[in-house]
Design an enzyme around this catalytic site. Structure first.
Site, PDB file in Angstrom:
ATOM      1  N   LYS A   1     -18.914  -3.681   1.710  1.00 54.59           N
ATOM      2  CA  LYS A   1     -19.986  -4.669   1.549  1.00 54.59           C
ATOM      3  C   LYS A   1     -20.418  -5.202   2.910  1.00 54.59           C
ATOM      4  CE  LYS A   1     -20.979  -9.053  -0.676  1.00 54.59           C
ATOM      5  NZ  LYS A   1     -20.543 -10.108  -1.586  1.00 54.59           N
TER       6      LYS A   1
ATOM      7  N   GLU B   1      -9.904  -1.859   8.143  1.00 55.22           N
ATOM      8  CA  GLU B   1      -9.260  -0.696   7.508  1.00 55.22           C
ATOM      9  C   GLU B   1     -10.298   0.393   7.241  1.00 55.22           C
ATOM     10  OE1 GLU B   1      -8.909  -3.850   6.486  1.00 55.22           O
ATOM     11  OE2 GLU B   1      -6.874  -4.242   5.748  1.00 55.22           O
TER      12      GLU B   1
ATOM     13  N   GLY C   1     -17.538  -8.365  -3.942  1.00 53.98           N
ATOM     14  CA  GLY C   1     -16.832  -7.092  -3.747  1.00 53.98           C
ATOM     15  C   GLY C   1     -16.085  -6.639  -4.990  1.00 53.98           C
ATOM     16  N   ARG C   2     -15.339  -7.565  -5.599  1.00 49.38           N
ATOM     17  CA  ARG C   2     -14.518  -7.158  -6.748  1.00 49.38           C
ATOM     18  C   ARG C   2     -15.332  -7.048  -8.031  1.00 49.38           C
ATOM     19  NH1 ARG C   2     -13.341 -11.866  -4.537  1.00 49.38           N
ATOM     20  NH2 ARG C   2     -13.636 -13.802  -5.702  1.00 49.38           N
TER      21      ARG C   2
ATOM     22  N   GLU D   1      -7.767 -12.577  -6.881  1.00 47.19           N
ATOM     23  CA  GLU D   1      -8.644 -12.933  -5.757  1.00 47.19           C
ATOM     24  C   GLU D   1      -9.718 -13.920  -6.232  1.00 47.19           C
ATOM     25  OE1 GLU D   1     -11.481 -10.268  -3.241  1.00 47.19           O
ATOM     26  OE2 GLU D   1      -9.540 -10.077  -2.268  1.00 47.19           O
TER      27      GLU D   1
ATOM     28  N   HIS E   1      10.085   1.181 -20.126  1.00 50.95           N
ATOM     29  CA  HIS E   1      11.378   1.582 -19.562  1.00 50.95           C
ATOM     30  C   HIS E   1      11.598   0.971 -18.186  1.00 50.95           C
ATOM     31  CE1 HIS E   1      12.008   4.455 -22.836  1.00 50.95           C
ATOM     32  NE2 HIS E   1      10.688   4.532 -22.807  1.00 50.95           N
TER      33      HIS E   1
ATOM     34  N   LYS F   1      -5.959 -11.738   8.311  1.00 50.10           N
ATOM     35  CA  LYS F   1      -6.816 -10.809   9.069  1.00 50.10           C
ATOM     36  C   LYS F   1      -6.948 -11.287  10.503  1.00 50.10           C
ATOM     37  CE  LYS F   1     -10.131  -9.552   5.409  1.00 50.10           C
ATOM     38  NZ  LYS F   1     -11.539  -9.625   5.045  1.00 50.10           N
TER      39      LYS F   1
HETATM   40  O1  F6P Z   1      -9.767  -8.570   0.719  1.00 51.40           O
HETATM   41  C1  F6P Z   1     -10.902  -9.261   1.005  1.00 51.40           C
HETATM   42  C2  F6P Z   1     -12.166  -8.505   0.751  1.00 51.40           C
HETATM   43  O2  F6P Z   1     -13.213  -9.213   1.329  1.00 51.40           O
HETATM   44  C3  F6P Z   1     -12.443  -8.243  -0.714  1.00 51.40           C
HETATM   45  O3  F6P Z   1     -13.018  -9.287  -1.367  1.00 51.40           O
HETATM   46  C4  F6P Z   1     -13.303  -7.048  -0.632  1.00 51.40           C
HETATM   47  O4  F6P Z   1     -13.359  -6.417  -1.871  1.00 51.40           O
HETATM   48  C5  F6P Z   1     -12.594  -6.247   0.427  1.00 51.40           C
HETATM   49  O5  F6P Z   1     -12.124  -7.217   1.337  1.00 51.40           O
HETATM   50  C6  F6P Z   1     -13.428  -5.225   1.126  1.00 51.40           C
HETATM   51  O6  F6P Z   1     -14.534  -5.788   1.773  1.00 51.40           O
HETATM   52  P1  F6P Z   1     -15.732  -4.900   2.248  1.00 51.40           P
HETATM   53  O7  F6P Z   1     -16.334  -4.249   1.041  1.00 51.40           O
HETATM   54  O8  F6P Z   1     -16.683  -5.843   2.903  1.00 51.40           O
HETATM   55  O9  F6P Z   1     -15.211  -3.870   3.199  1.00 51.40           O
END
Ligand code: F6P
Length: 550
Positions: free
Chosen positions: A210, A216, A270-271, A356, A387, A515
Site C-alpha cells: 500500500k 521487508e 491494508g488488512r 491489528e 491433536h 519498525k
Molecule cells: O504491519 C503493519 C502494516 O502497515 C499492515 O497494516 C500492512 O498490512 C502491512 O504493514 C504492509 O504494509 P504495506 O502494504 O504498506 O507494505
C-alpha cells in the site's frame, strides 16, 4: 473486569449486563438446551447457503436483549451507515473506510470528499480483468516469449495474508498451468526457497505494498529484481514485474513503470485490501469471473450487515458475543477452527484482521481504555488441531470460545473422509458444550472393565467441565462466493467489536515503534558503530550477534 467504567458509566445496557452476568455466569448450556427444544432454531441465522448456529453460547433471551440494547446505545446502526456512506470514520488518519466500495456490485455511488469513488474502483477492476485474461491466455508473455505461469506475490501483512489465504482457499479453481507463491518475510530463506523453484522466463512478480515503503517488501522485491535481471537483463523487468500500490511516486522510484501499476486508495486499509488489486494473484490463479464471484459473496454479506435488523444480523451477533465473553466472562482469547484444509491460512489471516484492528488501548476520544479490547486469536485446521491444542480447549483452565467452520461438501470427496471430518467438527462443538461429569466418567470406566478403585482414581482426569462456547458456521461448499461471505462477515464482526469498545479499528500505530527501532539497530549490526541509549540487554545481544557473525 467489572472496572469497565467508561463503558458502564456511559451505557445503561452495560450496567444491566454486569448485573445479569452475575445471575447467569454459572448457567449450564446443557440445561438451557433441555429446557428449550427450539433453542437451536431460535439462535440460528440462515443467509443464502450459509448458516450460523450460535445456540451453543452462554446466553439467554435476556442476554441477547441486553447486548442488543448495548449495540443501540453505542449507535451501532448509525456507525454502520457512516462507514457505508464513506464518512471518515478512521479519525486518527482522517480517512474513510471503504473496503465495501471494492465489492459494491450494485455500483451505487459512494462519495469521499464529494467524489464518487466507484468509477475508479470499476476502472481498476476492468484493468485487472484485462491483465489477468491476457496472462492466463498467453497474450501477455514474458520477455523471452514464454507464458507466465509462476505468480509470485511479494508483500507482507495485509499485502500478503489475504491473497495467500484466498488463493489457498480456492486452489480447486486455479488454472491448470498456474502456480502461486508468496514471499513476505524479510528472512532470506523465504525469498531463496521460492526463487530456487522458479524459471525466470516464466515468472511474474507482483509487488504489493500500500505504502511502497515497507522494508521487508522492498528488500524482497529488490532481490527478486536482481535475480531476474541477472538471468534476463534489465529490459525484461517490465514484462515480469507489476506493482500494486497507492503510491505511484515510490513505485516509479523503485523502477517499475507506473503503466504496470494497479492502483488502490487510502480508503482501503491494508488488512481489508484483498478485494482490491492486492487480490491480483487471486484473480490470476482463479480467473476474474471467480474473483468477481468472491466480490459478489462479500457484497451479499455487506448488504446483510447494512440492512438487517441488529437481532438477525450475523456480524452484529458475533461481535456482541465476543464482547460478552471478553468483558464479562473474562475469556480473552478465541480460536478459529476451519474444518477445511483449503482454509488452513484463515486463522493467520484473521489474526491480523482482528488483532491489528482491535488491539488498541486508546478510545476514539483519546482516553486510555479500562476494559479489555481484542481477544487473542489463534487456530488451525480441524482435525489437525484436535491433536494439538484441543486438550486445553476441553480441560484447560482458560476458556476459549471457538468458531467452527464447516463446509457440508468437500472439494475432494474421497471415500468417507469428509463424513469423518464432519462428524469430528460436530462432535467437538457438542463435547465442548456438554462435557462429561465425574460420575459419567466413573461409570464409563467401570463398564469398560476398570476396577472401582482405578475408576475412582481417574474419574476427575477423565471428566470434562463442558459449558464451553462455540459458534458453528455451516457452508454448502467453500466456493468463491462463500469465501467472500465468510471474510466479509469477519471484517464486519471486527468493526462491531470496535464500535462497542469505542476504538478505531482502522489504524495500526502499534506496529511503528518496533519498525523505528529496527532501523536504528540495523547500522549498528552492519558497522562498528555502537548505538547509544539501548538497555544493557539489547546492547549485549547486539555484541553477541556481531561476534557470532564475524
Ligand atoms: O504491519 C503493519 C502494516 O502497515 C499492515 O497494516 C500492512 O498490512 C502491512 O504493514 C504492509 O504494509 P504495506 O502494504 O504498506 O507494505
Amino acid at each position: 473486569m467489572f472496572g469497565c467504567k467508561q463503558l458502564s458509566n456511559k451505557c445503561k445496557a452495560w450496567k444491566k449486563l454486569t448485573k445479569h452476568f452475575k445471575d447467569v455466569q454459572k448457567t449450564e448450556m446443557k440445561t438451557l438446551f433441555k429446557k428449550d427444544a427450539q433453542r437451536a432454531e431460535r439462535y440460528s441465522i440462515n443467509l443464502d447457503a450459509m448458516m450460523l448456529d450460535y445456540s451453543k453460547n452462554r446466553i439467554t433471551d435476556k442476554t441477547m436483549a441486553y447486548l442488543l440494547e448495548l449495540a443501540k446505545e453505542c449507535k451501532m446502526s448509525e456507525k454502520i451507515e457512516a462507514m457505508f456512506k464513506g464518512e471518515k470514520i478512521n479519525k486518527t488518519e482522517n480517512r474513510a473506510v471503504l473496503h465495501v466500495a471494492l465489492r459494491n456490485r450494485e455500483n451505487t455511488p459512494i462519495y469521499v470528499d464529494g467524489k464518487d469513488v466507484m468509477p475508479d474502483v470499476n476502472a481498476v477492476l476492468a484493468k485487472i480483468r484485462k491483465f489477468t485474461d491476457d496472462v492466463r491466455l498467453g497474450k501477455f508473455l514474458g520477455y523471452t516469449g514464454k507464458k507466465l505461469t509462476n505468480i509470485v506475490n511479494i508483500g507482507i501483512g495485509g499485502s500478503d495474508l489475504g491473497p495467500k489465504m484466498a488463493t489457498e482457499a480456492l486452489k480447486k479453481y486455479w488454472a491448470k498451468d498456474i502456480k502461486c507463491y508468496f514471499i513476505s518475510n524479510i528472512d532470506g530463506t523465504a525469498c531463496s526457497e521460492v526463487l530456487n523453484k522458479l524459471n525466470p522466463e516464466e515468472t511474474l512478480f507482483i509487488v504489493c505494498s500500500k505504502t511502497f515503503t515497507t522494508i521487508e517488501t522492498l528488500t524482497n522485491a529488490k532481490t527478486c529484481r536482481k535475480w531476474l535481471v541477472d538471468a534476463l537483463g534489465e529490459h525484461a523487468v517490465s514484462k515480469h514485474f507489476v506493482a500494486v500500490s497507492t503510491n505511484a511516486v515510490e513505485v516509479a522510484k523503485f523502477g517499475i513503470d507506473t503503466a504496470n501499476m494497479f492502483e488502490f486508495w487510502n480508503f482501503v486499509g491494508g488488512r481489508y485490501s484483498m478485494w482490491s488489486a492486492i487480490g491480483l494473484s487471486i484473480a490470476l490463479a482463479v480467473g476474474m469471473d471467480n474473483f468477481e464471484k468472491m466480490l459478489d459473496g462479500a457484497h451479499e454479506m455487506d448488504m446483510h450487515f447494512k440492512y438487517t435488523e441488529l437481532s438477525q444480523n450475523i456480524p452484529v451477533i458475533l461481535g456482541l458475543l465476543s464482547v460478552w465473553y471478553n468483558n464479562f466472562f473474562n475469556f480473552h482469547s478465541t480460536a478459529i477452527i476451519p474444518y477445511d484444509q483449503y482454509l488452513q491460512y484463515l486463522p493467520a489471516y484473521l489474526q491480523q484482521q482482528i488483532m491489528e484492528s482491535n488491539g488498541k488501548f486508546v478510545t476514539n476520544s483519546g482516553e486510555l481504555v479500562n476494559y479489555c479490547t481484542s481477544p487473542i486469536v489463534f487456530g488451525g485446521a480441524g482435525t489437525d488441531v484436535q491433536h494439538s491444542f484441543f486438550q486445553l480447549l476441553h480441560q484447560g483452565t482458560e476458556i476459549v470460545p471457538c468458531d467452527i467452520i464447516v463446509p457440508a461438501i468437500s472439494h475432494n470427496e474421497v471415500g468417507e473422509h469428509h463424513e469423518i471430518l464432519l462428524a469430528n467438527a460436530l462432535a467437538q462443538g457438542e463435547a465442548l458444550m456438554r462435557g462429561k461429569s465425574t460420575r459419567e466418567a466413573y461409570y464409563e470406566m467401570c463398564k469398560a472393565g476398570k476396577t472401582k478403585e482405578e475408576a475412582e482414581k481417574l474419574k476427575k482426569c477423565k471428566s470434562f467441565p463442558g459449558n464451553r462456547p462455540t459458534n458453528t458456521l455451516i457452508f454448502k461448499k467453500i466456493d468463491p462466493y462463500a469465501l467472500g461471505m465468510l471474510i466479509a462477515m469477519y471484517e464486519h464482526k471486527t468493526f462491531v467489536e470496535g464500535i462497542i469498545w469505542n476504538i478505531n479499528s482502522f489504524d495500526q500505530m502499534g506496529v511503528e515503534l518496533g519498525k523505528q527501532m529496527a532501523l536504528s539497530i540495523l547500522p549498528e549490526l552492519q558497522s562498528n558503530a555502537s548505538g547509544l541509549g539501548h538497555d544493557s540487554s539489547t546492547t549485549n545481544l547486539i555484541k553477541m550477534i556481531k561476534r557470532l557473525r564475524k
